[in-house]
Scaffold this active site. Structure first.
Site, PDB file in Angstrom:
ATOM      1  N   GLY A  74      -8.723   7.346   7.183  1.00  0.00           N
ATOM      2  CA  GLY A  74      -8.800   7.430   8.641  1.00  0.00           C
ATOM      3  C   GLY A  74     -10.007   8.237   9.083  1.00  0.00           C
TER       4      GLY A  74
ATOM      5  CG  ASN B 119      -7.046   0.163   0.082  1.00  0.00           C
ATOM      6  OD1 ASN B 119      -7.308  -0.765  -0.655  1.00  0.00           O
ATOM      7  ND2 ASN B 119      -5.942   0.869  -0.017  1.00  0.00           N
TER       8      ASN B 119
ATOM      9  CG  HIS C 120      -6.694   4.232  -1.207  1.00  0.00           C
ATOM     10  ND1 HIS C 120      -5.488   4.010  -0.602  1.00  0.00           N
ATOM     11  CD2 HIS C 120      -6.623   3.624  -2.422  1.00  0.00           C
ATOM     12  CE1 HIS C 120      -4.719   3.306  -1.402  1.00  0.00           C
ATOM     13  NE2 HIS C 120      -5.378   3.059  -2.525  1.00  0.00           N
TER      14      HIS C 120
ATOM     15  CG  ASP D 293      -6.514  -0.588   6.549  1.00  0.00           C
ATOM     16  OD1 ASP D 293      -6.736  -1.792   6.339  1.00  0.00           O
ATOM     17  OD2 ASP D 293      -5.782   0.099   5.820  1.00  0.00           O
TER      18      ASP D 293
ATOM     19  CG  ASP E 196      -2.106   0.784   1.197  1.00  0.00           C
ATOM     20  OD1 ASP E 196      -2.445   1.232   0.095  1.00  0.00           O
ATOM     21  OD2 ASP E 196      -2.745   1.002   2.246  1.00  0.00           O
ATOM     22  CG  HIS E 197      -0.970   4.929   0.665  1.00  0.00           C
ATOM     23  ND1 HIS E 197      -1.249   6.096  -0.016  1.00  0.00           N
ATOM     24  CD2 HIS E 197      -2.150   4.446   1.072  1.00  0.00           C
ATOM     25  CE1 HIS E 197      -2.538   6.309  -0.034  1.00  0.00           C
ATOM     26  NE2 HIS E 197      -3.120   5.322   0.620  1.00  0.00           N
TER      27      HIS E 197
HETATM   28  P1  13P Z   1      -9.385   3.751   5.988  1.00  0.00           P
HETATM   29  O1  13P Z   1      -8.521   4.892   6.459  1.00  0.00           O
HETATM   30  O2  13P Z   1     -10.751   4.196   5.664  1.00  0.00           O
HETATM   31  O3  13P Z   1      -9.319   2.621   6.912  1.00  0.00           O
HETATM   32  O4  13P Z   1      -8.743   3.284   4.607  1.00  0.00           O
HETATM   33  C1  13P Z   1      -7.506   2.665   4.600  1.00  0.00           C
HETATM   34  C2  13P Z   1      -6.762   2.919   3.354  1.00  0.00           C
HETATM   35  O5  13P Z   1      -7.225   3.548   2.437  1.00  0.00           O
HETATM   36  C3  13P Z   1      -5.409   2.323   3.274  1.00  0.00           C
HETATM   37  O6  13P Z   1      -4.762   2.666   2.096  1.00  0.00           O
END
Ligand code: 13P
Length: 314
Positions: A180, A253, A210, A255, A83-84
């Site tokens: 987030g 995504n 995301h 999290d 990721d990222h």
């Molecule tokens: P959230 O911040 O909504 O959990 O998304 C996570 C994300 O996009 C990780 O790349």
């Protein structure tokens, strides 16, 4: 069947018009929560490592080997994505580590710079046969080590040009989600209009969301009733994300909701068993919370229950 490439995962999702849930993990508990949760519902799943996760696990090459070997115990398709990555060199490192997909986030750059840097990553990916997820538009909020205070919907015309020029494998777009769900000043509501216009321009191309966790207030309440002081944040609704598979979104995504559920489990255990001090006991409750939330997302957001395919059937 278990470890599959990101390219394979995205093409199956595109064909089947569903979105594969993608979850970040960083230790045994979070990895097992995702693998067990997805396996119990017979769902395909994408396991991700972020830049922060990469630092947390100390040795990402060994951690990836561990994750792949653990995934072999589950009879579902699992793909591993980094990721990222904030720079092309971080993305190229991730390819060398053995991820079958990398996300290069050039969204803070100007349009032309983003194209130039994404092209570098795509060129390198050709040598490793790795999928490259790029990003266009600005998603506000904190994601691990990345912060954007600015929100901007992805422009559909620009998305088409970007994809044609860079030849990236998939594109993360800004349609009103936030990383987030933090209190970034600049907030945009979720827009199906934006998503539909991008999908119209790129009808057979995998799009990515995301910031697709929803931070429901009752979940934050549960953590705070156990002594937490987590601020209430806003984000997209699960019911909106759930409709996106039909509109070209192949990966979402999510999290923060998992993290909140893990925290809830640990807090409850420590509060109810203040005499215990074996970390396995409270981490186990954190893992259970994380797993329940993974299963909730699979059942109610990605709708990928029983969508695990078998290699024999292909
Ligand atoms: P959230 O911040 O909504 O959990 O998304 C996570 C994300 O996009 C990780 O790349």
């Amino acid at each position: 069947m278990s470890v599959v490439t990101m390219k394979k995962m995205l093409s199956s999702a595109l064909k089947g018009k569903y979105l594969v849930p993608a979850f970040n993990v960083f230790n045994t508990e979070t990895l097992i929560a995702v693998l067990e949760g997805a396996s119990e519902l017979h769902s395909p799943v994408i396991v991700q490592l972020s830049m922060g996760g990469r630092q947390y696990v100390r040795n990402p090459i060994k951690f990836l080997a561990y994750m792949k070997s653990m995934a072999m115990d589950y009879d579902i398709p699992v793909a591993f994505n980094h990721d990222h990555c904030p720079t092309p060199s971080a993305a190229i490192e991730a390819m060398k580590m053995g991820f079958s997909g990398v996300m290069f986030d050039g969204s803070p750059l100007s349009f032309n710079e983003n194209i130039k840097e994404t092209e570098r990553v795509v060129k390198a990916a050709g040598d490793y046969d790795v999928a490259v997820e790029a990003e266009l538009g600005r998603i506000p909020g904190f994601e691990d080590l990345v912060f954007s205070g600015h929100a901007e919907y992805t422009d559909p015309e620009a998305a088409l040009k970007f994809v044609l020029e860079t030849n990236c494998t998939s594109l993360a777009i800004s349609a009103g989600t936030s990383h987030g769900g933090v209190m970034a000043e600049d907030y945009l509501p979720f827009s199906f209009e934006v998503l539909k216009s991008i999908h119209e321009k790129l009808p057979s191309f995998p799009l990515v969301l995301h910031g697709a966790a929803s931070l429901p207030p009752d979940l934050i309440d549960r953590v705070n009733k156990l002594g937490g002081t987590v601020p209430y944040m806003r984000n997209c609704a699960e019911s909106d994300i759930a409709k996106c598979g039909e509109l070209g979104i192949c990966k979402a995504n999510m999290d923060v909701d998992n993290f909140l559920c893990f925290t809830e489990g640990v807090r409850r255990n420590l509060l109810e068993h203040s005499d215990l001090y074996d970390p396995r006991k409270y981490l186990e409750d954190g893992e259970k919370g994380f797993k329940q939330e993974v299963m909730h997302k699979i059942a109610n957001v990605s709708h990928t229950v029983s969508k695990a395919w078998s290699e024999k059937g292909k």
